[in-house]
Write an enzyme that holds these catalytic residues in place. Sequence first.
Site, short mmCIF file in Angstrom:
data_model
loop_
_atom_site.label_atom_id
_atom_site.label_comp_id
_atom_site.label_asym_id
_atom_site.label_seq_id
_atom_site.Cartn_x
_atom_site.Cartn_y
_atom_site.Cartn_z
N SER A 202 9.99 128.86 32.15
CA SER A 202 9.16 127.82 32.54
C SER A 202 7.62 127.44 31.81
O SER A 202 6.71 126.71 32.93
CB SER A 202 8.77 128.76 34.04
OG SER A 202 8.20 130.10 34.51
N ARG A 206 7.02 124.07 31.64
CA ARG A 206 6.15 123.90 32.75
C ARG A 206 4.83 122.03 31.60
O ARG A 206 4.73 121.06 31.99
CB ARG A 206 4.89 124.14 33.17
CG ARG A 206 4.06 123.79 34.25
CD ARG A 206 3.39 124.85 34.82
NE ARG A 206 4.25 125.71 35.55
CZ ARG A 206 4.25 126.26 35.63
NH1 ARG A 206 4.53 127.35 34.81
NH2 ARG A 206 4.96 127.26 36.07
N ASN A 210 5.04 117.71 31.40
CA ASN A 210 3.87 117.43 31.67
C ASN A 210 3.58 116.77 30.97
O ASN A 210 2.76 115.24 30.94
CB ASN A 210 2.92 118.33 31.66
CG ASN A 210 3.39 118.60 34.13
OD1 ASN A 210 2.27 117.86 35.26
ND2 ASN A 210 3.27 119.45 34.03
#
Length: 273
Positions: A202, A206, A210
Amino acid sequence: MTVEAAEHAPTASEYIVHHLGHLSTQHQTKIVDFSILNVDTIFWSVFCGVIACFFMFLAARKATSGVPGRFQAFVEMVVEMVEDQSKAIVHGDRTFIAPVALTVFVWVALMNSLDFLPVDLASGILGLFGLGEMHHRIVPTADLNGTLGIALGVLALMLYYSVKIKGAGGFIHELFAAPFGIWLAPFNLLLNVIEFAAKTVSLGMRLFGNMYAGELLFLLIALLGSTATAFGFIGHVIAGSIWAIFHILIVLLQAFIFMMLTLVYLGQAHEAH
């Protein structure tokens, strides 16, 4: 195939695929292939790391006890922010952890900031050397290999501090006994392994998600300018300006989130379940 067909302008899909391709040691045919290196990601990651170290060294060397200049004041603000966050999250010796958090923040922020460079800059420079068809990506954090590489470094630190703080025996006991007790050791081990894996994946996903989305949006905005219409030109300028300004927040926010999660995970390694 005629010369005109061979030299046709790329379609929107071809343009995006070209700019999202990597300068790799060889063509990748498998989903996972550890023998392939993305040279562009490695180069720009190291480049940003060297720049970050240089500026931090320059700030430390020119630091004065009097009224600080703008550069020193900015660096002091960043250092103080990281120090305050590390003090609030990590309850233990922060001699190494606080500098790691500072390094992560500055390094990731610089790598993210490469997304502000024109999308055609790399291909334009390569074109000057006759390498215009070569794929090249500037933003290392828009490559899942780069973000997961940093996340694996954080995982190594989590395991190191888990063993250092609790001892090898205490860490192993925690893997098998927490959170449901030693009688459910297999389930506890499975849950703890999944927890470490989830934190690592994660953390990398993440940042990658983005920055990849931001890079893709810049490419789509760039394509507006190729429509040769008033709507395309105005949309290109307005949308590009708005997204570039908003992206400044995303670049810094993602670096801050990555640093904070690094501190949180290292802080959890100092605590017993």
